[in-house]
Design an enzyme around this catalytic site. Sequence first.
Site, PDB file in Angstrom:
ATOM      1  N   ARG A  44     -51.620 -83.569   5.682  1.00 51.51           N
ATOM      2  CA  ARG A  44     -51.123 -82.949   4.679  1.00 51.51           C
ATOM      3  C   ARG A  44     -49.855 -82.813   3.792  1.00 51.51           C
ATOM      4  O   ARG A  44     -49.046 -84.143   3.923  1.00 51.51           O
ATOM      5  CB  ARG A  44     -49.612 -81.682   6.047  1.00 51.51           C
ATOM      6  CG  ARG A  44     -48.815 -82.770   7.187  1.00 51.51           C
ATOM      7  CD  ARG A  44     -48.086 -82.628   6.874  1.00 51.51           C
ATOM      8  NE  ARG A  44     -46.892 -82.012   5.996  1.00 51.51           N
ATOM      9  CZ  ARG A  44     -46.247 -82.857   4.978  1.00 51.51           C
ATOM     10  NH1 ARG A  44     -46.289 -83.754   6.030  1.00 51.51           N
ATOM     11  NH2 ARG A  44     -45.970 -83.339   4.487  1.00 51.51           N
ATOM     12  N   GLY A  45     -48.852 -82.417   2.936  1.00 56.51           N
ATOM     13  CA  GLY A  45     -48.154 -82.810   1.644  1.00 56.51           C
ATOM     14  C   GLY A  45     -49.159 -82.792   0.514  1.00 56.51           C
ATOM     15  O   GLY A  45     -50.633 -83.548   0.730  1.00 56.51           O
ATOM     16  N   ALA A  46     -49.143 -82.225  -0.554  1.00 55.04           N
ATOM     17  CA  ALA A  46     -50.070 -82.070  -1.226  1.00 55.04           C
ATOM     18  C   ALA A  46     -50.240 -83.475  -1.888  1.00 55.04           C
ATOM     19  O   ALA A  46     -51.907 -83.386  -2.172  1.00 55.04           O
ATOM     20  CB  ALA A  46     -49.051 -81.448  -2.798  1.00 55.04           C
ATOM     21  N   ARG A  87     -57.750 -75.655   1.858  1.00 53.83           N
ATOM     22  CA  ARG A  87     -56.374 -74.849   1.801  1.00 53.83           C
ATOM     23  C   ARG A  87     -55.682 -74.867   0.315  1.00 53.83           C
ATOM     24  O   ARG A  87     -56.286 -75.568  -0.533  1.00 53.83           O
ATOM     25  CB  ARG A  87     -54.933 -76.311   2.132  1.00 53.83           C
ATOM     26  CG  ARG A  87     -54.717 -76.258   3.812  1.00 53.83           C
ATOM     27  CD  ARG A  87     -53.908 -77.287   4.060  1.00 53.83           C
ATOM     28  NE  ARG A  87     -52.335 -76.240   4.059  1.00 53.83           N
ATOM     29  CZ  ARG A  87     -51.362 -76.920   4.929  1.00 53.83           C
ATOM     30  NH1 ARG A  87     -51.036 -78.230   4.882  1.00 53.83           N
ATOM     31  NH2 ARG A  87     -49.944 -76.105   4.675  1.00 53.83           N
ATOM     32  N   ASP A 235     -45.454 -78.369  -4.120  1.00 58.78           N
ATOM     33  CA  ASP A 235     -47.144 -78.121  -4.369  1.00 58.78           C
ATOM     34  C   ASP A 235     -47.956 -77.183  -5.025  1.00 58.78           C
ATOM     35  O   ASP A 235     -48.989 -77.810  -5.856  1.00 58.78           O
ATOM     36  CB  ASP A 235     -47.417 -77.473  -2.633  1.00 58.78           C
ATOM     37  CG  ASP A 235     -46.630 -77.708  -2.021  1.00 58.78           C
ATOM     38  OD1 ASP A 235     -46.098 -77.377  -1.472  1.00 58.78           O
ATOM     39  OD2 ASP A 235     -47.844 -78.380  -0.978  1.00 58.78           O
ATOM     40  N   LYS A 246     -42.232 -75.771   0.642  1.00 62.90           N
ATOM     41  CA  LYS A 246     -42.612 -75.214   1.974  1.00 62.90           C
ATOM     42  C   LYS A 246     -42.169 -74.161   2.004  1.00 62.90           C
ATOM     43  O   LYS A 246     -41.123 -73.596   1.234  1.00 62.90           O
ATOM     44  CB  LYS A 246     -42.293 -76.267   2.808  1.00 62.90           C
ATOM     45  CG  LYS A 246     -41.671 -76.144   4.271  1.00 62.90           C
ATOM     46  CD  LYS A 246     -43.419 -75.070   4.272  1.00 62.90           C
ATOM     47  CE  LYS A 246     -44.160 -76.314   4.960  1.00 62.90           C
ATOM     48  NZ  LYS A 246     -45.605 -75.376   4.996  1.00 62.90           N
TER      49      LYS A 246
HETATM   50  O1  MRU Z   1     -47.621 -77.381   4.491  1.00 60.28           O
HETATM   51  P1  MRU Z   1     -47.758 -79.195   3.877  1.00 60.28           P
HETATM   52  O2  MRU Z   1     -46.833 -79.370   5.189  1.00 60.28           O
HETATM   53  O3  MRU Z   1     -48.861 -79.442   3.483  1.00 60.28           O
HETATM   54  O4  MRU Z   1     -46.884 -78.562   2.744  1.00 60.28           O
HETATM   55  C1  MRU Z   1     -45.896 -79.774   2.436  1.00 60.28           C
HETATM   56  C2  MRU Z   1     -44.735 -78.721   1.382  1.00 60.28           C
HETATM   57  O5  MRU Z   1     -44.366 -78.448   1.015  1.00 60.28           O
HETATM   58  C3  MRU Z   1     -44.054 -80.396   0.331  1.00 60.28           C
HETATM   59  O6  MRU Z   1     -43.082 -80.262  -0.170  1.00 60.28           O
HETATM   60  C4  MRU Z   1     -44.974 -80.787  -0.813  1.00 60.28           C
HETATM   61  O7  MRU Z   1     -45.944 -80.877  -0.733  1.00 60.28           O
HETATM   62  C5  MRU Z   1     -44.813 -81.844  -1.621  1.00 60.28           C
HETATM   63  S1  MRU Z   1     -45.539 -82.954  -0.326  1.00 60.28           S
HETATM   64  C6  MRU Z   1     -44.568 -84.513  -1.506  1.00 60.28           C
END
Ligand code: MRU
Length: 347
Positions: A44-46, A87, A235, A246
């Site tokens: 997870r994480g963009a 996603r 994201d 988030k």
């Molecule tokens: O649902 P997630 O855990 O994938 O959400 C992640 C976030 O919202 C992060 O803040 C975003 O991806 C930036 S991370 C480098």
Amino acid sequence: MRTVGWDNDAVKMIDQRALPWKLEFVRLETVEAVAESIRNMTVRGAPAIGAAAGFGITLAACQSQARAIDGLIDDLRLYGDLLKAARPTAVNLAWAVDQLLAIAASGEFRNPDDLRAVLLQAAQQIADDDVAINSRMGAHGATLINDGATVLHHCNTGALATVDYGTALGVIRAAFEGGKNIHVLLDETRPRLQGSRLSAWELEQLGINYDIIPDTAAGYYMQKGEVDIILVGADRVAANGDFANKIGTYQLAIMAQAHGIPFYTVAPTSTIDLCLGSGDLIPIEQRDAAEVTTPYGNPIVPAHFNARNPAFDVTPHRYLSGIVTEHGIARRPFRESLRRAVAGEAL
Ligand code: MRU
């Protein structure tokens, strides 16, 4: 240690669901398994999702039985759609898939095996670039943090959310590695607790001082004057600077403005979507309500209680002090500064 990578005809990634209790890796041998790992948030994480999707397309190319180049390209498009559907909000996913599909459709390849080899190199490049870009964002962003500052951070934007080093947490890391004394208030980030499970785990490894706080305590600390700056990830950033991040980011931004606290997002240009004029066009993922009622399988209310679970919200650009990119810090008017950042100009 990289969050996601290629391992002998498979995609290897940290299983982020097992942290902070166990550091475990999974090895995925089909593109369907990669799509599922994105959906169920093993990864997870963009930027990490983008890198995983790049390796997923490479896996799709290996998996495809096509003997002719056109058949292989058709298969890659189908698998690309499968990955993109995993996603919807983080644009890095579609960005990485489209980068590889553009190579496939470039007309430069006659032999499927040549294309397979080039796709692997390109996926590897996306992953390598991510680490280099994060380190550059760290250097730009660290200038915003004063020695002795308390930084409030939401979700997890560290090495785990990227291939390595991180975005907003990478900025905190760069300031710390530059010798600044920093304290971090980590929003726990309900319902999946990326702040308390993942960001705290990362700061433990790095030796950076932190306290986990309930999401609902952020305003309390701002009101007491204990927050000097707020750093979050993104994201997807729209052309006007509105950005999805988030769930809970929007309310932090409003509180930051009410208290005169600088509020920055840290986002590589792969997260900027100039095709969308404003944030109301960003698709917002709605996740299973069971993540709210029964987090990680632990029921906190009866399963039949009603719940909703939007995974992201959109913060209008008027609340932003700036956007830290690998080309420098974008300031308003964001339409202009973001366009220049995406074109690779130094800001
Ligand atoms: O649902 P997630 O855990 O994938 O959400 C992640 C976030 O919202 C992060 O803040 C975003 O991806 C930036 S991370 C480098």
